[in-house]
Design an enzyme around this catalytic site. Structure first.
Site, PDB file in Angstrom:
ATOM      1  N   TYR A  83       0.818  -1.214   0.000  1.00 25.15           N
ATOM      2  CA  TYR A  83       0.000   0.000   0.000  1.00 25.15           C
ATOM      3  C   TYR A  83       0.852   1.265   0.000  1.00 25.15           C
ATOM      4  CZ  TYR A  83      -3.475   3.443   1.419  1.00 25.15           C
ATOM      5  OH  TYR A  83      -4.272   4.557   1.480  1.00 25.15           O
ATOM      6  N   ARG A 271      -9.187  16.398   0.527  1.00 23.35           N
ATOM      7  CA  ARG A 271      -8.315  15.554   1.332  1.00 23.35           C
ATOM      8  C   ARG A 271      -6.885  16.063   1.161  1.00 23.35           C
ATOM      9  NH1 ARG A 271      -5.526  11.031  -0.060  1.00 23.35           N
ATOM     10  NH2 ARG A 271      -6.480  10.992  -2.117  1.00 23.35           N
ATOM     11  N   LYS A 276      -4.161  17.557  -5.120  1.00 17.54           N
ATOM     12  CA  LYS A 276      -5.324  18.431  -4.981  1.00 17.54           C
ATOM     13  C   LYS A 276      -5.008  19.903  -5.238  1.00 17.54           C
ATOM     14  CE  LYS A 276      -7.903  14.933  -3.801  1.00 17.54           C
ATOM     15  NZ  LYS A 276      -8.893  14.387  -4.759  1.00 17.54           N
ATOM     16  N   VAL A 375     -17.028  16.078  -4.971  1.00 17.08           N
ATOM     17  CA  VAL A 375     -17.344  17.291  -4.208  1.00 17.08           C
ATOM     18  C   VAL A 375     -18.012  18.324  -5.107  1.00 17.08           C
ATOM     19  CG1 VAL A 375     -16.309  19.284  -3.037  1.00 17.08           C
ATOM     20  CG2 VAL A 375     -15.611  16.966  -2.413  1.00 17.08           C
ATOM     21  N   ASP A 491      -6.388 -22.787 -44.366  1.00 17.09           N
ATOM     22  CA  ASP A 491      -5.672 -21.542 -44.649  1.00 17.09           C
ATOM     23  C   ASP A 491      -4.212 -21.776 -44.247  1.00 17.09           C
ATOM     24  OD1 ASP A 491      -5.097 -18.715 -44.968  1.00 17.09           O
ATOM     25  OD2 ASP A 491      -5.209 -18.586 -42.779  1.00 17.09           O
TER      26      ASP A 491
END
Length: 730
Positions: A83, A271, A276, A375, A491
Site C-alpha cells: 500500500y 483531502r 489536490k 465534491v 488456410d
C-alpha cells in the site's frame, strides 16, 4: 443475486466503526437499493490493521455477521510494501502525472502481486457461480486476471476511480510491470473509467504496450473479450437535494451566515494530497485579494482539509507549507474584525457539509489531476446560487462544462476565475447550474452502478457465445462420422503456421510437415491449402505433397499431382498500377511497413511498424481506398496486420466451392482471418468450420492457436489409422 464488492479498504475500520467518505459513502445508496430488491452484498477488503493469526477466525466471523464484510489478512510488512510502497509511491503519483514523485521497485511490485493473490484467496473461499464480483481501483489491477484463470465464467467488473494516464506517462513503468497490469485488468468482463479520455488512454496503452487492438472498445485477449468504456460516477442527488431543502439544513446554513457576517463565502473541501493543488489554490486566493482590494473584508475562504496519510513525512511537510501559507495570508490581509481564511483540518459529516455547500457563493475545486471529484457534484445539487470554479484536469469537467473551468497551474487565471464567479449575476449562475444539475440527475450513482451491472452482464453473455465455440482439438465432434471420403481445407498463415515479422519466415515446422505427409497417404482424404500467398511460395512449401493448392485467395488453382496452375477467373488488372503507387506511398510514410505484389492482388503489411502509427495509417488507407473502389474492379479488405486489395471475383469462398468434388462430401475447413469467413459462409451447412484465434466469426468452432490445428491433425491421423486397422481386420 449476490454482489461481492472488492476494494483495498473495507467500509468499516478494523474495530467496526464506519469509514467516513470514499467508496463506502459513494455506494451506500446503491447498496441499499440492491439489498431492497432481495439481493445480497458481501464486501471484501483489508481491515486496515494486521490481525494476529490466532484471532483471525473469530474476527472474520464477527465482521461477516455484524457488517457483512470479509477481511483480507495482510501481514504488516506486506501491507506497508503493497500500500505505502507500490500503490502510493508508484501508481498514485504516476497516474496523476507526478512522475518526479514516482519510485520504481521490483520489491514493492512483488508485494503488490502477493497482496493481489491474498485478495484472490479470500474471494475463492466465498465465490459461488452466479455471483457478481465488482473490483475497485488501482490497488487491485492484477486481481481480475487471477480470478478469471480460476473461474473462467465469472461475472466480473473492474472500475478505476483515479485517472488512467496517457501512454507516454504509462510506459514509464518498466515493461515487466506495465504488461502484468494491463493483462491483469483484462480478466474483467467490463473495465470502467470516469471519462472517455481515460478509456482512450487505456486502449492506446494496450495497443502500444501489448499490440492489442480493440473494436469500438471491445478487446479480445486470451480467448476472452473485455469491454472498456466510460461511466462517470454520480452521487445520490436525491439525498443531497432533499436534505439541502430541509428546515434543519436551512437553520444551520443561516447560522453559518450570521457567524460570517454575511460575507461572500468561498469554499474549498479536499483531502490532504499533493494532487489536490491546495497550496496553489491559496496562492490564487492571495493573488485575487491583491488584484481586487475591493473584496477585502467582503469575502471569506473556508478551507476544509481532511487529514490523510498523517504518518508520511512528505504529507507532513505539505501540511506545514499549507499552514504557513494560511498564516501568511491571514497575517497580510486580516484585520481585527476580519480573517480572510477560516481553516478546518478535519472531516465534516454529511449533516454539516451540506449546509456549508448551501451557504457557499463560490466553490473552488481545482486539483492538479483528479479521476472525477464528487465534491463538485455534491455542491451543485446542494444549493442554487453558488458558482463552481472547476479544474480542467478533474474528470468532472467533462460533465460540467458550464462551470468556470480553470487551469490549476495558471495562478492569474484562477484569481480571475474567483473574481468572475463572485461577481457573476445570480440569473447567470442559475441558468448554468440548472443545466448541470439536470445532467447530474440523469446520471446519479444509482444509474451509474446500474449501467455498469447491465453492461457487465451484456459482455458476459457475449463471452458465453464467444466461448461456447471453443473446443479442444481432440474432441470427437471434430472427427469424421464415417469412413467415407473427407475434404479438408486449410488456410496457411495464422492457421498452419504462426505469423512472422516477414512473410518469407513463416514456414512449417518439421513436425507439421511430417503430419501433413502422413495425412496425404490416406486414400479417402483430400487436402486443400487455400491461401493469400502467391503460386511460387505455395509450390516451394508443398511441392511434393498431393494437395490442392489455391493461391491469391482463389485466383489460381493447382490440382494434386499436377504441375500446371489454372486461373479460376480472368482479369486485366488495370487498377493495380494506380493502387500500387498509393500503397507504396504509405510504405514510405510508415517505417517497418511494406507492399507485397501478387498477380491479382496487392498487400500492405504493417506488422513490423509502430503499432499506433501502423494502425492509424491502416485506417486512413481503408478510408481512402474505400472511396475509390466502387466500380473500379477491386475491393479492399482488412486482415491480420495487413490491408489487402484484390480483384473482384476472387475470394476463398467461391474458390473452395469450385474445387470441392461435391457438396455432400464430409468437409472440414480451418482459417483465422476475415478472408476465411468467405469459406465458412459459402461451404455447405454440414461442413465443420473452425476459427483460429480470438476475433468474431461465423465458424461453428474455435481453436486458440496454430498448435491446436497441429494437434487436430495428429488426432485425425490416429483416428483414421484405427478405422483403417478395424476395417482390414474385418
Amino acid at each position: 443475486m449476490r454482489l461481492i464488492l472488492v476494494s483495498n479498504r473495507l467500509p468499516v475500520q478494523w474495530d467496526g466503526t464506519p469509514n467516513v467518505g470514499g467508496l463506502a459513502t459513494g455506494l451506500s445508496s446503491f447498496l441499499s437499493r440492491w439489498k431492497s430488491l432481495g439481493n445480497e452484498v458481501v464486501w471484501v477488503g483489508w481491515p486496515g490493521k494486521s490481525i494476529p493469526e490466532k484471532e483471525q477466525r473469530n474476527y472474520s466471523k464477527k465482521m461477516l455477521e455484524e457488517h457483512g464484510t470479509i477481511p483480507v489478512f495482510l501481514k504488516q510488512k506486506l501491507a506497508d510494501s503493497f500500500y505505502n510502497g507500490f500503490c502510493n509511491k508508484t501508481i498514485w503519483p504516476l497516474f496523476h502525472y507526478f512522475t518526479a514523485n514516482c519510485e520504481f521497485s521490483d520489491l514493492t511490485f512483488a508485494s503488490y502481486e502477493e497482496a493481489n493473490q491474498e485478495f484472490a484467496k479470500a474471494i475463492k473461499e466465498i465465490y459461488q457461480p452466479g455471483d457478481w464480483v465488482w473490483v475497485h481501483d488501482y490497488h487491485l489491477f492484477l486481481l481480475p486476471g487471477i480470478l478469471r484463470s480460476e473461474f473462467p465464467n465469472i461475472l466480473l467488473s473492474f472500475f478505476l476511480h483515479i485517472p488512467f494516464p496517457t501512454f507516454e506517462v504509462f510506459r514509464l513503468l518498466p515493461e515487466r510491470i506495465r504488461s502484468k497490469i494491463l493483462e491483469g485488468v483484462l480478466g474483467a468482463d467490463l473495465i470502467g473509467f470516469h471519462t472517455q479520455s481515460y478509456t482512450q488512454y487505456f486502449l492506446r496503452s494496450l495497443l502500444r504496450c501489448l499490440g492489442i487492438e480493440n473494436e469500438r472498445g471491445i478487446i479480445y485477449f486470451q480467448n476472452h473479450l473485455t469491454k472498456a468504456a466510460a461511466f462517470p460516477m454520480g452521487i445520490n442527488v436525491e439525498q443531497f437535494s432533499k436534505y439541502a431543502n430541509s428546515d434543519e439544513c436551512e437553520t444551520i446554513a443561516n447560522q453559518i451566515n450570521v457567524n460570517h457576517k454575511n460575507l461572500k463565502q468561498i469554499l474549498s473541501v479536499d483531502r490532504l494530497d499533493y494532487t489536490k493543488g491546495v497550496l496553489q489554490r491559496l496562492n490564487a486566493f492571495e493573488l485575487f485579494l491583491k488584484n481586487n482590494p475591493q473584496w477585502i473584508k467582503k469575502c471569506k475562504l473556508v478551507l476544509v482539509l481532511v487529514p490523510s496519510r498523517t504518518d508520511v513525512s512528505s504529507y507532513q511537510s505539505m501540511k506545514r507549507a499549507i499552514d504557513e501559507k494560511i498564516g501568511a495570508i491571514n497575517g497580510s490581509f486580516g484585520t481585527l474584525d476580519w480573517t480572510p481564511i477560516l481553516y478546518q483540518y478535519k472531516g465534516f459529516p454529511f449533516e454539516e457539509l451540506v449546509p456549508l455547500y448551501k451557504n457557499t457563493h463560490v466553490m473552488l475545486v481545482t486539483p492538479f489531476r483528479d479521476g472525477m471529484n464528487l465534491v463538485a457534484k455534491e455542491f451543485l445539487v446542494s444549493q442554487k446560487n453558488g458558482m463552481l470554479v472547476l479544474s480542467e484536469m478533474a474528470g468532472a469537467s467533462a460533465e460540467l462544462p458550464e462551470a468556470i473551468l480553470v487551469n490549476p497551474n495558471d495562478l492569474s487565471g484562477m484569481a480571475d476565475a474567483i473574481k468572475e464567479a463572485i461577481e457573476m449575476e445570480e440569473s447567470e449562475i442559475n441558468i448554468r447550474n440548472q443545466v448541470m444539475v439536470s445532467r447530474l440527475k440523469e446520471n446519479s450513482v444509482m444509474e451509474w452502478a446500474k449501467k455498469i451491472f447491465n453492461e457487465t452482464e451484456e459482455t458476459a453473455n457475449q463471452n458465453l457465445n464467444f466461448q461456447t465455440k471453443s473446443i479442444p482439438p481432440h474432441s470427437d465432434s471434430l472427427l469424421p462420422k464415417s469412413n467415407s471420403p473427407i475434404f479438408i481445407l486449410f488456410d496457411y498463415d495464422g492457421t498452419l503456421v504462426p505469423f512472422q515479422s516477414f512473410p518469407h519466415l513463416a514456414v512449417p515446422s518439421k513436425e507439421l510437415v511430417n503430419s501433413l505427409t502422413q495425412l496425404s497417404k490416406f486414400s479417402n482424404v483430400s487436402v486443400a491449402i487455400i491461401s493469400g500467398r502467391d503460386r511460387k511460395f505455395l509450390e516451394s512449401i508443398f511441392f511434393d505433397m498431393p494437395f490442392h493448392l489455391v493461391a491469391e485467395h482463389g485466383a489460381w488453382h493447382r490440382a494434386p499431382n499436377q504441375t500446371e496452375w489454372q486461373a479460376l477467373f480472368f482479369s486485366n488488372a488495370e487498377w493495380k498500377k494506380e493502387i500500387k503507387s498509393h500503397l507504396e506511398e504509405f510504405s514510405k510514410r510508415v517505417p517497418g511497413s511494406f507492399t507485397e505484389e501478387k498477380e491479382f492482388s496487392l498487400v500492405w503489411h504493417f506488422r513490423n511498424a509502430d503499432p499506433d502509427i501502423g494502425l492509424n495509417a491502416a485506417r486512413e488507407m481503408l478510408d481512402e481506398l474505400s472511396q475509390i473502389s466502387s466500380n473500379s474492379g477491386f475491393f479492399v479488405q482488412r486482415g491480420n496486420k495487413i490491408i489487402e486489395v484484390r480483384e473482384y471475383g476472387t475470394g476463398k469462398g467461391k474458390a473452395a466451392l469450385k474445387i470441392l468434388p461435391n457438396t455432400s462430401i464430409q468437409t472440414f475447413v480451418f482459417g483465422d482471418d476475415t478472408t476465411d469467413e468467405d469459406m465458412f459462409r459459402e461451404l455447405p451447412d454440414h461442413a465443420i468450420s473452425v476459427k483460429i484465434g480470438k476475433s468474431e466469426t461465423i465458424a461453428k468452432f474455435r481453436f486458440q492457436s496454430t498448435d491446436d490445428v497441429h494437434l487436430w491433425i495428429q488426432n485425425l491421423i490416429k483416428h483414421l489409422t484405427k478405422v483403417h486397422h478395424d476395417v482390414t481386420q474385418i
